[in-house]
Design an enzyme around this catalytic site. Structure first.
Site, PDB file in Angstrom:
ATOM      1  N   TRP A 185       0.868  -1.176   0.000  1.00 29.84           N
ATOM      2  CA  TRP A 185       0.000   0.000   0.000  1.00 29.84           C
ATOM      3  C   TRP A 185       0.906   1.227   0.000  1.00 29.84           C
ATOM      4  CZ3 TRP A 185      -0.248   3.828   3.908  1.00 29.84           C
ATOM      5  CH2 TRP A 185      -1.064   4.914   3.536  1.00 29.84           C
ATOM      6  N   GLU A 224      -3.107  -2.899  -2.388  1.00 27.54           N
ATOM      7  CA  GLU A 224      -4.230  -2.256  -1.687  1.00 27.54           C
ATOM      8  C   GLU A 224      -4.531  -0.852  -2.206  1.00 27.54           C
ATOM      9  OE1 GLU A 224      -3.374  -1.682   2.467  1.00 27.54           O
ATOM     10  OE2 GLU A 224      -5.410  -1.036   2.951  1.00 27.54           O
ATOM     11  N   LYS A 226      -7.049   2.726  -2.229  1.00 27.96           N
ATOM     12  CA  LYS A 226      -7.915   3.483  -1.334  1.00 27.96           C
ATOM     13  C   LYS A 226      -8.526   4.661  -2.066  1.00 27.96           C
ATOM     14  CE  LYS A 226      -6.161   5.851   2.247  1.00 27.96           C
ATOM     15  NZ  LYS A 226      -5.316   6.062   3.447  1.00 27.96           N
ATOM     16  N   ASP A 257      -9.445  -3.215   1.794  1.00 33.95           N
ATOM     17  CA  ASP A 257      -9.541  -2.606   3.117  1.00 33.95           C
ATOM     18  C   ASP A 257     -10.957  -2.052   3.212  1.00 33.95           C
ATOM     19  OD1 ASP A 257      -9.560  -0.472   5.127  1.00 33.95           O
ATOM     20  OD2 ASP A 257      -7.403  -0.756   5.241  1.00 33.95           O
ATOM     21  N   HIS A 260     -11.712   1.634   2.704  1.00 36.31           N
ATOM     22  CA  HIS A 260     -11.154   2.317   1.539  1.00 36.31           C
ATOM     23  C   HIS A 260     -12.094   2.484   0.358  1.00 36.31           C
ATOM     24  CE1 HIS A 260      -6.670   1.738   2.708  1.00 36.31           C
ATOM     25  NE2 HIS A 260      -7.397   2.272   3.667  1.00 36.31           N
ATOM     26  N   HIS A 284      -8.361  -6.244   4.744  1.00 34.90           N
ATOM     27  CA  HIS A 284      -7.991  -5.408   5.879  1.00 34.90           C
ATOM     28  C   HIS A 284      -9.316  -5.043   6.522  1.00 34.90           C
ATOM     29  CE1 HIS A 284      -3.696  -3.799   4.866  1.00 34.90           C
ATOM     30  NE2 HIS A 284      -3.734  -5.101   5.028  1.00 34.90           N
ATOM     31  N   ASP A 292     -12.480   7.005   6.393  1.00 37.04           N
ATOM     32  CA  ASP A 292     -11.530   5.908   6.616  1.00 37.04           C
ATOM     33  C   ASP A 292     -10.862   6.068   7.984  1.00 37.04           C
ATOM     34  OD1 ASP A 292      -9.713   3.850   6.189  1.00 37.04           O
ATOM     35  OD2 ASP A 292      -8.334   5.111   5.045  1.00 37.04           O
ATOM     36  N   ASP A 294     -10.454   4.063  10.592  1.00 37.68           N
ATOM     37  CA  ASP A 294      -9.765   2.949  11.246  1.00 37.68           C
ATOM     38  C   ASP A 294     -10.219   2.717  12.687  1.00 37.68           C
ATOM     39  OD1 ASP A 294      -7.903   1.769   9.248  1.00 37.68           O
ATOM     40  OD2 ASP A 294      -7.175   3.817   9.130  1.00 37.68           O
ATOM     41  N   ASP A 324      -7.051  -4.308  10.089  1.00 39.50           N
ATOM     42  CA  ASP A 324      -6.336  -3.045   9.930  1.00 39.50           C
ATOM     43  C   ASP A 324      -7.126  -1.907  10.545  1.00 39.50           C
ATOM     44  OD1 ASP A 324      -4.662  -1.002   9.276  1.00 39.50           O
ATOM     45  OD2 ASP A 324      -5.111  -0.995   7.131  1.00 39.50           O
TER      46      ASP A 324
HETATM   47  C1  RNT Z   1      -3.759   2.857   4.917  1.00 37.85           C
HETATM   48  C2  RNT Z   1      -3.862   1.411   4.621  1.00 37.85           C
HETATM   49  C3  RNT Z   1      -2.718   0.564   5.081  1.00 37.85           C
HETATM   50  C4  RNT Z   1      -2.234   0.933   6.466  1.00 37.85           C
HETATM   51  C5  RNT Z   1      -1.230  -0.024   7.040  1.00 37.85           C
HETATM   52  C6  RNT Z   1      -0.540   0.535   8.226  1.00 37.85           C
HETATM   53  O1  RNT Z   1      -4.888   3.560   4.588  1.00 37.85           O
HETATM   54  O2  RNT Z   1      -5.054   0.913   5.119  1.00 37.85           O
HETATM   55  O3  RNT Z   1      -3.050  -0.766   4.985  1.00 37.85           O
HETATM   56  O4  RNT Z   1      -3.286   1.018   7.356  1.00 37.85           O
HETATM   57  O5  RNT Z   1      -0.373  -0.439   6.059  1.00 37.85           O
HETATM   58 ZN    ZN Z   2      -5.316  -1.214   5.038  1.00 38.07          ZN
END
Ligand code: RNT
Ligand code: ZN
Length: 417
Positions: A185, A224, A226, A257, A260, A284, A292, A294, A324
């Protein structure tokens, strides 16, 4: 929790599920074949061991709850604790910045398998397999563009980094006798209206081609996408279209993810499309709250739907389930456990679906029966099956883990500052 109560609740649940054609023992047995890839970065808010300063790359961990892991020993202790509170066996997902650099300053284009030697040993001793990630963020050369940077010097630096990360992943995979899944990523993008989108994307494509020219047998690449990053809101070089096409054309694994995509977009719906074109998926699992963000994964419709789709596509063997999220505002071990157990519960629930009867209804155009069964499933006693799964794995049942995390905090994490 009294064992006899868990057992009698399970006996009842087993009967209820059997009545709709679902074998709860088989579901529990299947759960033991599913290994989450635990993200090491929840323990220290994505800091790593380079002492590089602040987190950059458009991602952010908010909160300052005390007790984060400050070094490799603390991080390992925390992961070891996490392991004792989760049923089943799991993998550990490392980022390059978590290498054992032993005080040495190792720039990203210098990383070698030896910097992960102690991790490989630790993982073996702890019966965990490792996955890996290259790290483009939190570095003086990160800027807003890495692998897609028109400046050849900077681009080559990140190409070298990523090549070396693949070599590390290959060594890890070889040593553990199981492929190491390496995620790529990068944060590349721009804050405002971008008038040369094609340039950066074609540079990224070329960089990836160069990176993947080397074939390996013991690691697998996943990519990955986003939508946007903080400070990089207008354009993301590695968008979903970009990587979907790249992975389909190059037989690479797509990383989904769950934070994302556009907030109303269903990630679950992507599974059956992507798996017709790419070999495998990496997840993720996260929880985007309005963006986003997290947040810690919980059992919600998004995560449930995603797990159901994987099971309904008969694709458990083709999907790697990684987590993640990074919440720095609550107990970090607690955050790990909530998210990991929630994900496991979603998988279990998906395994407890009477998929054959549901499909029969669908084929016969019995829309009422299909919807009624899906509704009834929500109140089936699946919690008793989850409890039995925990009991059989000798880990705390139900809320018992809260007290365990509180005592780990009292004895260990509260003493860090
Ligand atoms: C970031 C991505 C990525 C990170 C990690 C730390 O938006 O989701 O995967 O969260 O690599
Ligand atoms: Zn991620």
């Amino acid at each position: 929790m009294k064992t006899e109560n868990i057992e009698s609740a399970y006996a009842y649940a087993k009967e209820r599920f059997a009545a709709i054609g679902v074998d709860t023992d088989a579901a529990i047995a299947k759960m033991n074949e599913i290994h989450l890839s635990l993200h090491c970065w929840q323990a220290d808010d994505v800091a790593g061991f380079e002492n590089a300063g602040s987190l950059t790359g458009g991602i952010q961990a908010t909160g300052n709850y005390p007790g984060k892991a400050r070094n490799i020993d603390e991080l390992r202790a925390d992961i070891a604790k996490v392991k004792t509170l989760l049923p089943g066996t799991h993998r550990l997902n490392l980022h390059e910045i978590y290498g054992d650099f032993a005080g040495e300053r190792v720039d990203r284009d210098q990383v070698e398998p030896r910097h992960f030697e102690s991790w490989m040993q630790w993982a073996k001793e702890n019966n965990m397999k490792l996955d890996f990630n290259s790290t483009s963020f939190s570095h003086p050369k990160s800027g807003s563009l890495s692998l897609s940077n028109p400046d050849k010097g900077i681009r080559d630096f990140w190409i070298e980094h990523t090549k070396r990360c693949r070599a590390v992943a290959e060594e890890i995979g070889k040593r553990q006798g199981d492929p190491c899944i390496m995620n790529l990523w990068i944060h590349d993008g721009s804050k405002d209206i971008t008038v040369n989108r094609m340039l950066y994307r074609s540079l990224l494509k070329d960089s990836l081609d160069e990176i993947f020219a080397q074939k390996y047998d013991n690691m697998k690449d996943c990519l990955e996408s986003k939508v946007f990053g903080i400070g990089l809101e207008s354009y993301t070089v590695g968008s979903s279209d970009f990587y979907t096409a790249y992975c389909a054309q190059n037989n690479k694994i797509v990383t989904l993810d769950t934070g994302h995509f556009h907030p109303t977009e269903s990630v679950a719906d992507k599974v059956s499309s992507l798996l017709l074109y790419v070999p495998e998926l990496m997840l993720h699992v996260s929880r985007p709250v309005r963006w986003d963000s997290d947040h810690v994964t919980i059992m919600n419709d998004d995560t449930l739907d995603l797990c159901r789709e994987i099971v309904r596509c008969n694709a458990i063997d083709r999907v790697h389930i990684g987590l993640d999220y990074f919440d720095a505002s609550i107990n970090r071990i607690g955050a790990y456990i909530i998210g990991a157990r929630a994900t496991q519960k979603c998988v279990l629930l998906a395994l407890l679906e009477p998929i054959e009867s549901l499909r029969k209804y669908e084929a016969a155009d019995k829309g009422f029966e299909r919807l009624a069964m899906l509704e009834e499933l929500k109140s089936m006693p699946w919690g008793a099956v989850w409890d039995m799964y925990c009991l059989r794995n000798n880990v705390p049942v139900g809320e018992e883990y809260i007290a365990e995390i509180e005592s780990y905090e009292a004895e260990i994490t509260s003493k860090r500052n």
